[in-house]
Scaffold this motif. Structure first.
Motif, PDB file in Angstrom:
ATOM      1  N   THR A   6     105.633  67.676 128.331  1.00 19.55           N
ATOM      2  CA  THR A   6     105.717  69.050 127.159  1.00 19.55           C
ATOM      3  C   THR A   6     104.961  68.198 125.873  1.00 19.55           C
ATOM      4  O   THR A   6     105.881  67.187 125.760  1.00 19.55           O
ATOM      5  CB  THR A   6     106.872  69.661 127.077  1.00 19.55           C
ATOM      6  OG1 THR A   6     106.847  70.503 126.186  1.00 19.55           O
ATOM      7  CG2 THR A   6     108.177  68.574 126.631  1.00 19.55           C
ATOM      8  N   THR A   7     105.074  68.547 125.278  1.00 22.07           N
ATOM      9  CA  THR A   7     104.500  68.768 123.571  1.00 22.07           C
ATOM     10  C   THR A   7     105.952  68.382 122.713  1.00 22.07           C
ATOM     11  O   THR A   7     106.096  68.951 121.398  1.00 22.07           O
ATOM     12  CB  THR A   7     103.361  69.027 123.326  1.00 22.07           C
ATOM     13  OG1 THR A   7     103.425  70.426 123.039  1.00 22.07           O
ATOM     14  CG2 THR A   7     101.935  69.168 123.694  1.00 22.07           C
ATOM     15  N   LYS A  10     108.366  65.880 121.235  1.00 25.84           N
ATOM     16  CA  LYS A  10     106.508  64.867 120.492  1.00 25.84           C
ATOM     17  C   LYS A  10     107.267  65.731 118.837  1.00 25.84           C
ATOM     18  O   LYS A  10     107.090  66.389 118.484  1.00 25.84           O
ATOM     19  CB  LYS A  10     105.848  64.587 121.057  1.00 25.84           C
ATOM     20  CG  LYS A  10     105.053  64.882 122.707  1.00 25.84           C
ATOM     21  CD  LYS A  10     105.864  63.280 123.051  1.00 25.84           C
ATOM     22  CE  LYS A  10     105.571  63.112 124.266  1.00 25.84           C
ATOM     23  NZ  LYS A  10     106.728  62.770 124.773  1.00 25.84           N
ATOM     24  N   ARG A  15     101.013  66.352 119.177  1.00 24.37           N
ATOM     25  CA  ARG A  15     101.512  66.986 120.128  1.00 24.37           C
ATOM     26  C   ARG A  15     100.251  67.081 120.451  1.00 24.37           C
ATOM     27  O   ARG A  15     100.286  66.884 121.609  1.00 24.37           O
ATOM     28  CB  ARG A  15     101.780  68.321 119.467  1.00 24.37           C
ATOM     29  CG  ARG A  15     103.108  67.642 119.047  1.00 24.37           C
ATOM     30  CD  ARG A  15     103.567  69.547 118.437  1.00 24.37           C
ATOM     31  NE  ARG A  15     105.490  68.886 118.662  1.00 24.37           N
ATOM     32  CZ  ARG A  15     106.110  70.223 117.724  1.00 24.37           C
ATOM     33  NH1 ARG A  15     105.346  71.136 117.405  1.00 24.37           N
ATOM     34  NH2 ARG A  15     106.882  69.926 117.684  1.00 24.37           N
ATOM     35  N   TYR A  18      98.606  63.993 122.369  1.00 20.76           N
ATOM     36  CA  TYR A  18      99.286  63.639 123.595  1.00 20.76           C
ATOM     37  C   TYR A  18      98.894  64.461 124.185  1.00 20.76           C
ATOM     38  O   TYR A  18      98.666  63.812 125.551  1.00 20.76           O
ATOM     39  CB  TYR A  18     100.936  64.145 123.501  1.00 20.76           C
ATOM     40  CG  TYR A  18     101.760  63.995 124.559  1.00 20.76           C
ATOM     41  CD1 TYR A  18     101.702  62.676 124.764  1.00 20.76           C
ATOM     42  CD2 TYR A  18     102.284  65.426 125.315  1.00 20.76           C
ATOM     43  CE1 TYR A  18     102.673  63.025 126.326  1.00 20.76           C
ATOM     44  CE2 TYR A  18     103.183  65.130 126.617  1.00 20.76           C
ATOM     45  CZ  TYR A  18     103.222  64.161 127.362  1.00 20.76           C
ATOM     46  OH  TYR A  18     103.738  64.693 128.155  1.00 20.76           O
ATOM     47  N   TRP A  19      98.625  66.189 124.384  1.00 22.92           N
ATOM     48  CA  TRP A  19      98.089  66.611 124.980  1.00 22.92           C
ATOM     49  C   TRP A  19      96.665  66.084 125.583  1.00 22.92           C
ATOM     50  O   TRP A  19      96.345  66.555 126.748  1.00 22.92           O
ATOM     51  CB  TRP A  19      97.563  67.967 124.156  1.00 22.92           C
ATOM     52  CG  TRP A  19      97.425  68.848 125.107  1.00 22.92           C
ATOM     53  CD1 TRP A  19      95.921  70.117 124.935  1.00 22.92           C
ATOM     54  CD2 TRP A  19      97.890  70.175 126.075  1.00 22.92           C
ATOM     55  NE1 TRP A  19      96.563  71.102 126.334  1.00 22.92           N
ATOM     56  CE2 TRP A  19      97.455  70.591 126.795  1.00 22.92           C
ATOM     57  CE3 TRP A  19      99.868  70.236 125.991  1.00 22.92           C
ATOM     58  CZ2 TRP A  19      98.138  72.301 128.035  1.00 22.92           C
ATOM     59  CZ3 TRP A  19     100.007  70.906 127.259  1.00 22.92           C
ATOM     60  CH2 TRP A  19      99.770  71.678 127.471  1.00 22.92           C
ATOM     61  N   ASP A  38      98.378  70.675 114.425  1.00 21.64           N
ATOM     62  CA  ASP A  38      98.732  69.576 115.351  1.00 21.64           C
ATOM     63  C   ASP A  38     100.773  70.278 115.039  1.00 21.64           C
ATOM     64  O   ASP A  38     101.072  70.685 115.972  1.00 21.64           O
ATOM     65  CB  ASP A  38      99.196  68.288 115.018  1.00 21.64           C
ATOM     66  CG  ASP A  38      97.907  67.547 114.963  1.00 21.64           C
ATOM     67  OD1 ASP A  38      97.414  68.218 115.248  1.00 21.64           O
ATOM     68  OD2 ASP A  38      97.232  66.574 115.327  1.00 21.64           O
ATOM     69  N   SER A  42     101.662  73.563 120.737  1.00 20.07           N
ATOM     70  CA  SER A  42     102.962  73.606 121.578  1.00 20.07           C
ATOM     71  C   SER A  42     102.629  73.694 123.052  1.00 20.07           C
ATOM     72  O   SER A  42     102.621  75.492 123.364  1.00 20.07           O
ATOM     73  CB  SER A  42     104.271  74.035 120.959  1.00 20.07           C
ATOM     74  OG  SER A  42     104.956  74.373 122.072  1.00 20.07           O
ATOM     75  N   SER A  44     102.690  72.815 127.654  1.00 12.45           N
ATOM     76  CA  SER A  44     103.348  71.816 128.758  1.00 12.45           C
ATOM     77  C   SER A  44     102.125  72.358 130.292  1.00 12.45           C
ATOM     78  O   SER A  44     102.083  73.292 130.509  1.00 12.45           O
ATOM     79  CB  SER A  44     104.645  72.710 128.878  1.00 12.45           C
ATOM     80  OG  SER A  44     104.723  74.072 129.425  1.00 12.45           O
TER      81      SER A  44
END
Length: 183
Positions: A6-7, A10, A15, A18-19, A38, A42, A44
């Protein structure tokens, strides 16, 4: 074993990176982009293995997956992905076909070919090894990049199957038996 990426934990500035770096590489290698800042992104991905299958729930605002020929060459995944839109929508382009997906619709796409997928949805996914599905169905090329609409009987069957796979709890011994039967 269930894995949750999940972001939400972060920093806002990290975010989307990471994704892109973790989530997209974990499920199927592809580039990801969004028009959102960013801080507004959000997403997941909750996944689990069920024998040779990987089932997952993905929730994210509008973002764009783009799997290019370089991704196909470099990651070696040979899977079909069944995508079921639970809410929201998407547009999938693969092998010269474009389909718009709404709630309850499904599409099957092939990791061995480039694709573009614009997605703003809560989606349930199953990764199926190509040899496994081809052994059961034969030639599946006619299904790739096509929509299975929510009112069709096959959509109802697959929707129920995906939901059950996501909630199925197996003891270790039962899980290994199920894994062997799915192989």
């Amino acid at each position: 074993m269930r894995q949750c990426l999940t972001t939400s934990d972060k920093r806002p500035a990290e975010r989307m990176a990471y994704w892109q770096d973790v989530v997209c590489k974990k499920y199927v290698s592809a580039a990801a982009a969004t028009d959102l800042d960013d801080a507004d992104f959000s997403g997941s991905l909750i996944s689990r293995e069920l024998g040779p299958l990987v089932v997952a729930e993905l929730t994210a605002p509008l973002h764009f997956w783009s799997r290019k020929a370089s991704h196909v060459r470099n990651d070696g995944q040979e899977v079909f992905i069944v995508s079921l839109i639970r809410s929201g929508g998407g547009e999938l382009r693969q092998q010269g076909r474009t389909v718009r997906l709404a709630e309850g619709d499904l599409a099957i796409y092939d990791s061995a070919a480039p694709f573009d997928y614009a997605l703003h949805a809560s989606t349930q996914l199953i990764k199926i090894p190509k040899p496994l599905l081809e052994a059961k169905l034969g030639e599946v090329g006619g299904f790739i990049g096509c929509k299975i609409e929510r009112g069709e009987p096959l959509a109802a069957i697959l929707s129920d199957l995906i939901a059950r796979c996501l909630t199925l709890e197996l003891a270790d011994e039962a899980g290994s038996v199920a894994a062997k039967r799915l192989s």
